[in-house]
Design a protein around this motif. Structure first.
Motif, PDB file in Angstrom:
ATOM      1  N   ARG A 179       0.692  -1.094   0.083  1.00 52.04           N
ATOM      2  CA  ARG A 179       0.007   0.031   0.064  1.00 52.04           C
ATOM      3  C   ARG A 179       0.896   1.186   0.059  1.00 52.04           C
ATOM      4  NH1 ARG A 179      -5.311  -1.250   1.238  1.00 52.04           N
ATOM      5  NH2 ARG A 179      -5.787  -3.437   1.573  1.00 52.04           N
ATOM      6  N   TRP A 180       2.092   1.141   0.503  1.00 49.51           N
ATOM      7  CA  TRP A 180       2.800   2.393   0.488  1.00 49.51           C
ATOM      8  C   TRP A 180       3.235   2.766  -0.811  1.00 49.51           C
ATOM      9  CZ3 TRP A 180       7.819   2.714  -1.058  1.00 49.51           C
ATOM     10  CH2 TRP A 180       8.535   1.595  -1.098  1.00 49.51           C
ATOM     11  N   LEU A 183       0.626   4.742  -2.656  1.00 46.82           N
ATOM     12  CA  LEU A 183       0.330   6.001  -1.937  1.00 46.82           C
ATOM     13  C   LEU A 183       1.493   6.960  -2.283  1.00 46.82           C
ATOM     14  CD1 LEU A 183      -0.975   7.915  -0.025  1.00 46.82           C
ATOM     15  CD2 LEU A 183       0.349   6.772   2.045  1.00 46.82           C
ATOM     16  N   ILE A 220      -4.036   9.213   1.289  1.00 50.70           N
ATOM     17  CA  ILE A 220      -4.127   8.858   2.590  1.00 50.70           C
ATOM     18  C   ILE A 220      -5.675   8.476   2.918  1.00 50.70           C
ATOM     19  CG2 ILE A 220      -4.366   9.169   5.144  1.00 50.70           C
ATOM     20  CD1 ILE A 220      -1.503  10.582   4.614  1.00 50.70           C
ATOM     21  N   LEU A 223      -7.166   5.371   0.822  1.00 55.88           N
ATOM     22  CA  LEU A 223      -6.696   4.110   1.360  1.00 55.88           C
ATOM     23  C   LEU A 223      -7.377   3.959   2.692  1.00 55.88           C
ATOM     24  CD1 LEU A 223      -2.893   4.147   0.648  1.00 55.88           C
ATOM     25  CD2 LEU A 223      -4.744   3.022  -0.784  1.00 55.88           C
ATOM     26  N   MET A 224      -7.614   4.810   3.513  1.00 57.81           N
ATOM     27  CA  MET A 224      -8.358   4.771   4.845  1.00 57.81           C
ATOM     28  C   MET A 224      -9.877   4.449   4.602  1.00 57.81           C
ATOM     29  SD  MET A 224      -6.119   4.637   6.978  1.00 57.81           S
ATOM     30  CE  MET A 224      -6.990   4.336   8.488  1.00 57.81           C
ATOM     31  N   TRP A 295      -4.531   2.187  11.065  1.00 58.24           N
ATOM     32  CA  TRP A 295      -3.928   3.060   9.935  1.00 58.24           C
ATOM     33  C   TRP A 295      -2.440   2.392   9.255  1.00 58.24           C
ATOM     34  CZ3 TRP A 295      -4.989   8.521   9.171  1.00 58.24           C
ATOM     35  CH2 TRP A 295      -6.176   8.896   9.882  1.00 58.24           C
ATOM     36  N   LYS A 298      -3.434  -0.085   6.781  1.00 58.34           N
ATOM     37  CA  LYS A 298      -4.184   0.283   5.463  1.00 58.34           C
ATOM     38  C   LYS A 298      -3.165   1.249   4.677  1.00 58.34           C
ATOM     39  CE  LYS A 298      -8.931   0.117   6.934  1.00 58.34           C
ATOM     40  NZ  LYS A 298     -10.348   0.932   6.783  1.00 58.34           N
ATOM     41  N   LEU A 299      -2.298   1.926   5.202  1.00 58.38           N
ATOM     42  CA  LEU A 299      -1.397   2.714   4.463  1.00 58.38           C
ATOM     43  C   LEU A 299      -0.105   2.043   4.223  1.00 58.38           C
ATOM     44  CD1 LEU A 299      -1.827   6.066   6.736  1.00 58.38           C
ATOM     45  CD2 LEU A 299      -3.039   5.529   4.357  1.00 58.38           C
ATOM     46  N   THR A 300       0.386   1.133   4.864  1.00 56.87           N
ATOM     47  CA  THR A 300       1.755   0.342   4.429  1.00 56.87           C
ATOM     48  C   THR A 300       1.657  -0.958   4.231  1.00 56.87           C
ATOM     49  OG1 THR A 300       2.282   0.253   6.965  1.00 56.87           O
ATOM     50  CG2 THR A 300       2.867   2.393   5.857  1.00 56.87           C
TER      51      THR A 300
END
Length: 310
Positions: A179-180, A183, A220, A223-224, A295, A298-300
């Motif tokens: 995911r990172w 992003l 962000i 993705l969140m 978080w 979902k973000l990394t």
């Protein structure tokens, strides 16, 4: 689930490169009316064809310029639809949200929330330095701006969101299976896309902090929230309210807005403040309203490469 909706064995990254080229071609086709209009105007007026973007933008009356420029985004949006459907065999919904249908309440909540912040920020700046602004209101041109802007600016901003937070984000997810990377890459490319804006020439490359930071913020919340609805609302509010509220001689668009900014542009606190203060406040509001959790994951986190039917 949003990124996972684009994970398909046939969705090789080179397909996204081809798709991106096709979308760009569609955008170029949409620029033909503006190019023809500029050529006709210069030839019939026996003027030298302008070579820089700022001069091109001042050939026509602002509302006509806005209309002609925004047409290209409508063509690009059609390009996105056909690329997603026929090149990747996905639905437009699959690059919009993980929900069963588009959540328009999310779109409008984000739109009105950022409209409030935008207007409040302008009021604060105006009260601090009212001498930098003049009342620019003209009824008929402003009403035309409202009509043209309300239709075409959301198309422009939605096209950008579908490209970056939808199509390319899923494309980079296919490539990296995490995911990172999607992003960071979409945020960087989104910021660099604005590098030729006249604001960059006036303020310097420090303003790229704002553009890349805005891309990061939009990534962000995508993705969140597992969808681009909040990004759609934010981006539409940012461009539409900005176009209606204030213009300047050095901005990318000159519009028949309510106010005109006469100050010389400078990259100061107004560039950094949204990224380090305002955007975190918005993230807090969104997280509380939509109960965001996990978080880091979902973000990394990594993406489970299991195909999902669209």
């Amino acid at each position: 689930m949003f990124l996972e909706q684009g994970i398909k064995s046939q969705n090789k990254f080179w397909l996204y490169l081809i798709g991106s080229v096709l979308i760009i071609i569609a955008s170029f086709v949409g620029q033909i009316p503006f190019s023809v209009a500029v050529l006709y105007k210069t030839l019939t007026g026996k003027k030298v064809i302008p070579t820089d973007n700022a001069a091109v933008m001042k050939i026509f009356e602002p509302n006509l310029t806005l209309f002609l420029v925004m047409i290209s985004f409508a063509f690009a949006f059609v390009g996105i639809y056909y690329v997603v459907k026929y090149l990747h065999h996905q639905t437009l919904l699959s690059v919009t949200t993980s929900r069963k249908k588009v959540d328009w309440k999310r779109v409008f909540f984000s739109f009105f929330l950022w409209s409030f912040f935008t207007i409040l920020s302008f009021v604060v700046v105006y009260l601090r330095s009212p001498e930098n602004f003049i009342w620019n209101f003209k009824l008929v041109p402003f009403l035309i701006l409202v009509a043209v802007g309300a239709i075409l600016i959301p198309i422009q901003t939605s096209t950008e969101e579908y490209v970056f937070r939808g199509y390319l984000m899923q494309g980079f997810a296919n490539l990296a299976l995490n995911r990172w990377f999607p992003l960071m890459m979409t945020s960087l490319i989104f910021g660099l896309m604005h590098i030729f804006n006249p604001e960059v020439a006036k303020m310097g490359y420090v303003i790229m902090v704002y553009y890349i930071g805005t891309g990061l913020f939009l990534g962000i919340i995508t993705l969140m929230d597992e969808g681009i609805e909040l990004a759609l609302g934010f981006h539409a509010a940012n461009n539409l309210i900005g176009a209606l509220l204030v213009t300047s001689d050095w901005s990318v668009f000159q519009t028949h807005s309510l106010f005109k900014d006469l100050s010389e542009p400078s990259a100061g606190l107004d560039v950094i403040l949204p990224v380090v203060v305002i955007y975190p406040i918005l993230l807090f509001i969104f997280s509380k309203k939509y109960n965001w959790k996990n978080w880091k994951e979902k973000l990394t986190g990594k993406i489970n490469a299991v195909e999902i039917s669209n």
